[in-house]
Design a protein around this motif. Sequence first.
Motif, PDB file in Angstrom:
ATOM      1  N   ALA A 308       0.413  -0.993   0.308  1.00  0.00           N
ATOM      2  CA  ALA A 308      -0.065   0.300  -0.290  1.00  0.00           C
ATOM      3  C   ALA A 308       0.844   1.384   0.131  1.00  0.00           C
ATOM      4  CB  ALA A 308      -0.830   0.375   1.055  1.00  0.00           C
ATOM      5  N   SER A 309       0.199   2.699  -0.501  1.00  0.00           N
ATOM      6  CA  SER A 309       0.693   3.645  -0.307  1.00  0.00           C
ATOM      7  C   SER A 309      -0.272   4.515   0.222  1.00  0.00           C
ATOM      8  CB  SER A 309       0.992   4.485  -1.946  1.00  0.00           C
ATOM      9  OG  SER A 309       0.016   4.594  -2.499  1.00  0.00           O
ATOM     10  N   SER A 310       0.242   5.419   0.778  1.00  0.00           N
ATOM     11  CA  SER A 310      -0.824   6.498   1.245  1.00  0.00           C
ATOM     12  C   SER A 310      -2.702   6.096   1.460  1.00  0.00           C
ATOM     13  CB  SER A 310      -0.775   7.447   1.692  1.00  0.00           C
ATOM     14  OG  SER A 310       0.639   8.119   1.799  1.00  0.00           O
ATOM     15  N   ASP A 311      -2.404   6.679   0.215  1.00  0.00           N
ATOM     16  CA  ASP A 311      -4.541   6.347  -0.532  1.00  0.00           C
ATOM     17  C   ASP A 311      -4.312   4.840  -1.394  1.00  0.00           C
ATOM     18  OD1 ASP A 311      -4.348   9.041   0.748  1.00  0.00           O
ATOM     19  OD2 ASP A 311      -3.359   9.501  -1.354  1.00  0.00           O
ATOM     20  N   HIS A 312      -3.908   4.223  -1.267  1.00  0.00           N
ATOM     21  CA  HIS A 312      -3.309   2.698  -2.386  1.00  0.00           C
ATOM     22  C   HIS A 312      -3.794   1.597  -1.532  1.00  0.00           C
ATOM     23  CE1 HIS A 312      -4.125   6.368  -4.901  1.00  0.00           C
ATOM     24  NE2 HIS A 312      -4.615   5.808  -5.975  1.00  0.00           N
ATOM     25  N   LEU A 313      -4.649   0.272  -1.534  1.00  0.00           N
ATOM     26  CA  LEU A 313      -3.808  -0.667  -1.558  1.00  0.00           C
ATOM     27  C   LEU A 313      -3.889  -1.207  -2.530  1.00  0.00           C
ATOM     28  CD1 LEU A 313      -3.296  -2.480   0.957  1.00  0.00           C
ATOM     29  CD2 LEU A 313      -5.853  -3.424   1.209  1.00  0.00           C
ATOM     30  N   ILE A 314      -3.087  -2.399  -2.833  1.00  0.00           N
ATOM     31  CA  ILE A 314      -2.581  -3.450  -3.945  1.00  0.00           C
ATOM     32  C   ILE A 314      -3.324  -4.813  -3.635  1.00  0.00           C
ATOM     33  CG2 ILE A 314      -1.480  -3.759  -5.861  1.00  0.00           C
ATOM     34  CD1 ILE A 314       0.119  -1.131  -5.095  1.00  0.00           C
TER      35      ILE A 314
END
Length: 354
Positions: A308-314
């Motif tokens: 994940a980054s701050s606003d995205h979950l992969i």
Amino acid sequence: MNPRIDIHLSKLKHNTKIITDLCKEKGIEVAAVTKGFSGISEIAQAYVDGGARYLADSRIENLKKLKDISIEKIMLRLPMTSQVEETVAYADISLNSELETIVALNNAAEKLGKIHKIIIMVDLGDLREGFFDEVELEDALLKMKKLQNIKVIGVGTNLTCYGGVIPDETNLGKLVEYGEKIEKVLDTKLEIISGGNSSSFHLLEQDRIPKKINNLRLGETLLLGREAAYGELIENTHHDVFQLVAEIIEIKDKPSHPIGTIGRDAFWNIPVFEDKGIMKRAILAVGRQDTAGASIEPVDKNIDVLGASSDHLIIDITHCDREYKVGDEIRFNVGYGAMLALITSEYIHKNMID
């Protein structure tokens, strides 16, 4: 509304009843900890309906939310001297280990026309809060005897949270000895011997908890149906009271390994990737700002969380039986850290389910 956290109130009431009944069989009352859900009163009411004896929180802001629930409140974190009046106003009981603060609480209680009850915290080796030196403790107790608006009603300890020290018969036996010493110095009978938090629950299950322990401060055990020392699930409890629901905003077939020279990510870590070839990757509209990077587990066991980054979950949906599409929801069970972050995040909708 997405992203959201679904909160199953009937399941929490069930967990609370199962666990408080187990505790009552051993002569133990439960202080149900509300900080995991920011003191939301509707959730706290499920605790009360399930049989909790006290509500407990570390923050005044949360205790204020609970003021209309007619049950005794405990301030868990040592009070700040700048908040002694609020502590007396919104907490019936507070945990303390600093004489200066206790004197300030006494003065605030006198001003408000109240008697404020306190639990003396002792440090049994976890090295967070609590009196560590017995001479200092005895000296402080002698000074407390002169305070007219303070009533010492108990002794308590905290284990596991900082130093990772596991509660056992030896260190909790020492807590009982501290209680006997306090009773002797103050010439009183303590109402509460508080044997710690959810990490002490395994001792109760194994019938190893010292008999004079009559209080536990439980959060994770009630909320997730799990004891906190070893992470074991508790029989006949729900482990999905709280679930994260996030929406798919992209689905693409992409390589599993980034292309180019890898440096630090947005959180100043150097990521490591395993090359698994082309995979079907989905992006969800939630990120580390909401989960703090803590534990989440997809309900669909064929989904792998990649990162994940701050606003995205992969996530990897390559091997899923279901053919997911953009706009579909993915459901996750959460650990304590993720639950705490999700509840705190203003970007996560809180969805109460009876």
